[in-house]
Design a protein around this motif. Sequence first.
Motif, short mmCIF file in Angstrom:
data_model
loop_
_atom_site.label_atom_id
_atom_site.label_comp_id
_atom_site.label_asym_id
_atom_site.label_seq_id
_atom_site.Cartn_x
_atom_site.Cartn_y
_atom_site.Cartn_z
N PRO A 217 0.80 -1.23 0.00
CA PRO A 217 0.00 0.00 0.00
C PRO A 217 0.84 1.28 0.00
O PRO A 217 0.45 2.29 -0.60
N ALA A 218 2.01 1.24 0.62
CA ALA A 218 2.86 2.43 0.65
C ALA A 218 3.39 2.75 -0.74
O ALA A 218 3.47 3.92 -1.14
N ILE A 219 3.73 1.72 -1.51
CA ILE A 219 4.22 1.94 -2.86
C ILE A 219 3.10 2.45 -3.76
O ILE A 219 3.30 3.33 -4.60
N GLN A 220 1.90 1.92 -3.58
CA GLN A 220 0.76 2.40 -4.36
C GLN A 220 0.46 3.86 -4.03
O GLN A 220 0.18 4.67 -4.92
N LYS A 221 0.53 4.22 -2.76
CA LYS A 221 0.27 5.60 -2.35
C LYS A 221 1.33 6.55 -2.92
O LYS A 221 1.01 7.64 -3.39
N LEU A 222 2.59 6.11 -2.91
CA LEU A 222 3.66 6.92 -3.48
C LEU A 222 3.47 7.12 -4.98
O LEU A 222 3.66 8.22 -5.51
N GLY A 223 3.09 6.07 -5.68
CA GLY A 223 2.84 6.19 -7.11
C GLY A 223 1.69 7.13 -7.42
O GLY A 223 1.77 7.94 -8.35
N THR A 224 0.63 7.05 -6.65
CA THR A 224 -0.51 7.95 -6.85
C THR A 224 -0.13 9.39 -6.54
O THR A 224 -0.51 10.32 -7.27
N MET A 225 0.63 9.59 -5.48
CA MET A 225 1.05 10.94 -5.11
C MET A 225 1.97 11.54 -6.19
O MET A 225 1.84 12.71 -6.54
N THR A 226 2.87 10.72 -6.74
CA THR A 226 3.77 11.20 -7.78
C THR A 226 3.00 11.55 -9.05
O THR A 226 3.28 12.55 -9.71
N THR A 227 2.01 10.74 -9.38
CA THR A 227 1.22 10.99 -10.59
C THR A 227 0.37 12.25 -10.47
O THR A 227 0.22 12.99 -11.44
N ASN A 228 -0.16 12.52 -9.30
CA ASN A 228 -1.07 13.65 -9.11
C ASN A 228 -0.41 14.86 -8.44
O ASN A 228 -1.11 15.73 -7.94
N ARG A 229 0.91 14.91 -8.46
CA ARG A 229 1.61 16.00 -7.78
C ARG A 229 1.25 17.35 -8.36
O ARG A 229 1.14 18.34 -7.65
N HIS A 230 1.08 17.45 -9.66
CA HIS A 230 0.80 18.74 -10.30
C HIS A 230 -0.57 19.30 -9.89
O HIS A 230 -0.80 20.50 -9.96
N LYS A 231 -1.46 18.45 -9.44
CA LYS A 231 -2.79 18.92 -9.05
C LYS A 231 -2.79 19.65 -7.71
O LYS A 231 -3.66 20.47 -7.44
N TYR A 232 -1.82 19.33 -6.88
CA TYR A 232 -1.81 19.86 -5.52
C TYR A 232 -0.64 20.80 -5.26
O TYR A 232 -0.38 21.16 -4.11
N PHE A 233 0.07 21.23 -6.30
CA PHE A 233 1.21 22.13 -6.13
C PHE A 233 0.74 23.53 -5.76
O PHE A 233 -0.22 24.05 -6.31
N ARG A 234 1.44 24.14 -4.83
CA ARG A 234 1.16 25.52 -4.44
C ARG A 234 2.46 26.29 -4.39
O ARG A 234 3.50 25.77 -4.01
N TRP A 235 2.38 27.56 -4.80
CA TRP A 235 3.55 28.42 -4.70
C TRP A 235 3.67 28.91 -3.27
O TRP A 235 2.82 29.61 -2.76
N THR A 236 4.72 28.51 -2.63
CA THR A 236 5.05 28.97 -1.28
C THR A 236 6.35 29.76 -1.38
O THR A 236 7.03 29.72 -2.42
N PRO A 237 6.72 30.48 -0.35
CA PRO A 237 8.00 31.19 -0.41
C PRO A 237 9.18 30.25 -0.67
O PRO A 237 10.11 30.59 -1.39
N ARG A 238 9.13 29.05 -0.13
CA ARG A 238 10.22 28.09 -0.34
C ARG A 238 10.26 27.62 -1.78
O ARG A 238 11.33 27.58 -2.40
N SER A 239 9.11 27.24 -2.35
CA SER A 239 9.11 26.76 -3.73
C SER A 239 9.46 27.88 -4.71
O SER A 239 10.13 27.66 -5.72
N ALA A 240 9.03 29.09 -4.42
CA ALA A 240 9.38 30.22 -5.28
C ALA A 240 10.88 30.52 -5.22
O ALA A 240 11.51 30.78 -6.24
N GLY A 241 11.44 30.45 -4.04
CA GLY A 241 12.88 30.68 -3.88
C GLY A 241 13.71 29.61 -4.59
O GLY A 241 14.69 29.93 -5.27
#
Length: 75
Positions: free
Chosen positions: A13-37
């Motif tokens: 289940p952990a590998i399945q969750k990681l695969g799903t999270m990696t596939t859908n990462r662009h849907k949940y991305f937010r610009w934060t000060p750290r990511s902008a920097g």
Amino acid sequence: MAGLQHYRMAMDPAIQKLGTMTTNRHKYFRWTPRSAGLTFVYAIAVPFVVGVIAYQTDGKYEFRAKRKGDLISEY
């Protein structure tokens, strides 16, 4: 033993969750000060520094036809 299917593995289940999270990462991305920097550093600052160093040392070093004891710097 002949009836067992050894090629099948239980899905972790952990590998399945990681695969799903990696596939859908662009849907949940937010610009934060750290990511902008980090984006600024890797997209603008690093190429700028590499370009400045390349421009300053352009033509300074010659690696062809050098013998032992010769300097590689032309000026």
